[in-house]
Design an enzyme around this catalytic site. Structure first.
Site, PDB file in Angstrom:
ATOM      1  N   HIS A  63       4.394   0.969   7.751  1.00  0.00           N
ATOM      2  CA  HIS A  63       3.069   0.375   7.965  1.00  0.00           C
ATOM      3  C   HIS A  63       3.240  -1.145   7.980  1.00  0.00           C
ATOM      4  O   HIS A  63       3.774  -1.726   7.034  1.00  0.00           O
ATOM      5  CB  HIS A  63       2.102   0.800   6.860  1.00  0.00           C
ATOM      6  CG  HIS A  63       1.864   2.273   6.813  1.00  0.00           C
ATOM      7  ND1 HIS A  63       1.879   3.000   5.645  1.00  0.00           N
ATOM      8  CD2 HIS A  63       1.611   3.162   7.808  1.00  0.00           C
ATOM      9  CE1 HIS A  63       1.634   4.275   5.921  1.00  0.00           C
ATOM     10  NE2 HIS A  63       1.473   4.397   7.227  1.00  0.00           N
ATOM     11  N   GLU A  66       2.334  -3.782   5.024  1.00  0.00           N
ATOM     12  CA  GLU A  66       2.840  -3.544   3.668  1.00  0.00           C
ATOM     13  C   GLU A  66       4.086  -4.400   3.471  1.00  0.00           C
ATOM     14  O   GLU A  66       5.217  -3.950   3.629  1.00  0.00           O
ATOM     15  CB  GLU A  66       3.079  -2.052   3.468  1.00  0.00           C
ATOM     16  CG  GLU A  66       1.771  -1.266   3.596  1.00  0.00           C
ATOM     17  CD  GLU A  66       1.931   0.239   3.486  1.00  0.00           C
ATOM     18  OE1 GLU A  66       3.055   0.710   3.225  1.00  0.00           O
ATOM     19  OE2 GLU A  66       0.917   0.945   3.667  1.00  0.00           O
ATOM     20  N   HIS A 160       6.655   1.338   0.324  1.00  0.00           N
ATOM     21  CA  HIS A 160       5.312   1.015   0.799  1.00  0.00           C
ATOM     22  C   HIS A 160       4.585   0.156  -0.231  1.00  0.00           C
ATOM     23  O   HIS A 160       5.065  -0.049  -1.343  1.00  0.00           O
ATOM     24  CB  HIS A 160       4.501   2.307   1.010  1.00  0.00           C
ATOM     25  CG  HIS A 160       4.990   3.167   2.119  1.00  0.00           C
ATOM     26  ND1 HIS A 160       4.375   3.222   3.348  1.00  0.00           N
ATOM     27  CD2 HIS A 160       6.053   4.017   2.192  1.00  0.00           C
ATOM     28  CE1 HIS A 160       5.026   4.068   4.132  1.00  0.00           C
ATOM     29  NE2 HIS A 160       6.048   4.566   3.448  1.00  0.00           N
ATOM     30  N   GLU A 224       5.468   3.534  -3.755  1.00  0.00           N
ATOM     31  CA  GLU A 224       4.411   2.532  -3.635  1.00  0.00           C
ATOM     32  C   GLU A 224       4.683   1.421  -4.649  1.00  0.00           C
ATOM     33  O   GLU A 224       4.713   1.663  -5.853  1.00  0.00           O
ATOM     34  CB  GLU A 224       3.040   3.162  -3.893  1.00  0.00           C
ATOM     35  CG  GLU A 224       2.680   4.311  -2.964  1.00  0.00           C
ATOM     36  CD  GLU A 224       2.279   3.850  -1.569  1.00  0.00           C
ATOM     37  OE1 GLU A 224       2.046   2.634  -1.396  1.00  0.00           O
ATOM     38  OE2 GLU A 224       2.192   4.706  -0.667  1.00  0.00           O
TER      39      GLU A 224
END
Length: 344
Positions: A63, A66, A160, A224
């Site tokens: 993405h 990010e 991410h 994450e």
């Protein structure tokens, strides 16, 4: 391109200057210890002349907005190119979506992290940049893992950052792996990296980490690392532990991990995924609710098509709520504390 990389040691800058593709592959040596191979824009391999038996994939930027993982990976690549650190494990870095990074957006046309395990070529086919790139990334992972002898440990950390705040700042999703126990050593490595929370997924998905886990038996995670910020605005002091442990992993320095202890980490299991079936789908809670917010049994989480969707367990925590996805896509993951997880 070779000379530009040798001069700058900045692989991210070279990638973003040529976001669609490079004019072919190239390679070079670092001293007498490492062969470097560049396979494409955002795709660089460090191949130690003598390696220690692990094959490591670090991917970021699937993405485009990010940015912290992108800066983290570029820092490691730069240190390797400057020979400030020396790789002792085969390592593949992937900068996933250069077009979206240049655009400063999560996607160009479609969420790439729903397009792996061949989903990119299902109807409507290779119709946008994310689908084309996902197919290429799969091929690079395959090439990397299958080039080495069988029996080596395969690792893939897909990095991410989240769109919202979180009760647990850093957390990892452990893909569904039927017939294989979860690795206590990997969970404690993540904890030492500052990632103290793990979600055990309950079904196959089309994420990048599931692809590597299912296809190649890799110890793979979607990780994450905090919240989304624009490039250059991340507080990189929040990633010191992550950088240190990744550096130790790549350079085969002692990891000095604690034995697995469930009391030292937060372990959740996915109890269900709620998909969108009607255009009128809406959550009852605020749009800025933090990840891991917990709701009691009977609480109405969402409404759609004249129906209420309620919490079924004593408490359920939510992560990644997003009502604005297309019909058929996931709106939220619901979690409960992990019970009897097979961790070894």
């Amino acid at each position: 391109m070779l000379q530009a990389l040798l001069d700058s040691k900045d692989f991210l800058a070279l990638t973003l200057a040529h976001p669609e593709q490079f004019d072919g592959e190239f390679s070079f040596n670092l001293g007498d210890h490492t062969q470097v191979e560049v396979w494409d824009t955002g795709v660089i391999v460090f191949e130690p002349i003598q390696n220690e038996g692990k094959d490591i994939v670090l991917s970021c930027g699937v993405h485009g907005n990010e940015t912290a993982p992108i800066e983290l990976c570029n820092s490691l690549i730069k240190q390797l190119l400057q020979q400030k650190i020396i790789a002792k494990q085969r390592t593949l870095f992937l900068i996933g979506n250069p077009l979206a990074i240049n655009n400063g957006t999560r996607i160009i046309d479609e969420n790439m992290n729903r397009l792996f395990s061949g989903e990119h070529s299902n109807p409507p086919g290779l119709v946008n940049p994310e689908r084309v790139r996902a197919k290429k990334l799969e091929a690079y992972v395959d090439r990397f893992f299958t080039a080495a002898a069988d029996g080596r440990q395969r690792i893939h950390y897909d990095l991410h950052t989240a769109m919202r705040a979180s009760k647990h700042e850093k957390f990892a999703i452990y893909p569904y792996r039927p017939g294989r126990a979860f690795s206590g050593e990997q969970i404690m490595f993540l904890a030492a990296s500052g990632v103290d929370t793990v979600l055990f997924h309950h079904e196959p998905t089309t994420t990048f980490s599931y692809f590597s886990s299912e296809r190649y038996g890799a110890d793979a995670f979607t990780i994450e690392l905090g919240k989304v910020y624009p490039m250059g605005q991340n507080d990189m002091t929040r990633f010191i532990a992550t950088h240190e442990m990744f550096m130790r992993l790549i350079t085969a320095k002692p990891l000095e991990l604690d034995a697995f202890d469930a009391d030292k980490v937060n372990l959740y299991q996915v109890c269900r995924v709620i998909n969108k079936h009607f255009d009128d789908f809406e959550f009852t809670f605020a749009t800025d609710v933090e990840n891991f917010r917990s709701f009691p049994k009977g609480f109405v989480l969402a409404r759609e098509g004249g129906q209420e969707i309620k919490v079924e367990h004593e408490f359920e925590s939510v992560v990644f709520p997003n009502a604005k996805v297309p019909i058929g896509n996931r709106t939220v993951i619901c979690l409960i504390p992990a019970v009897n997880a097979d961790v070894r």
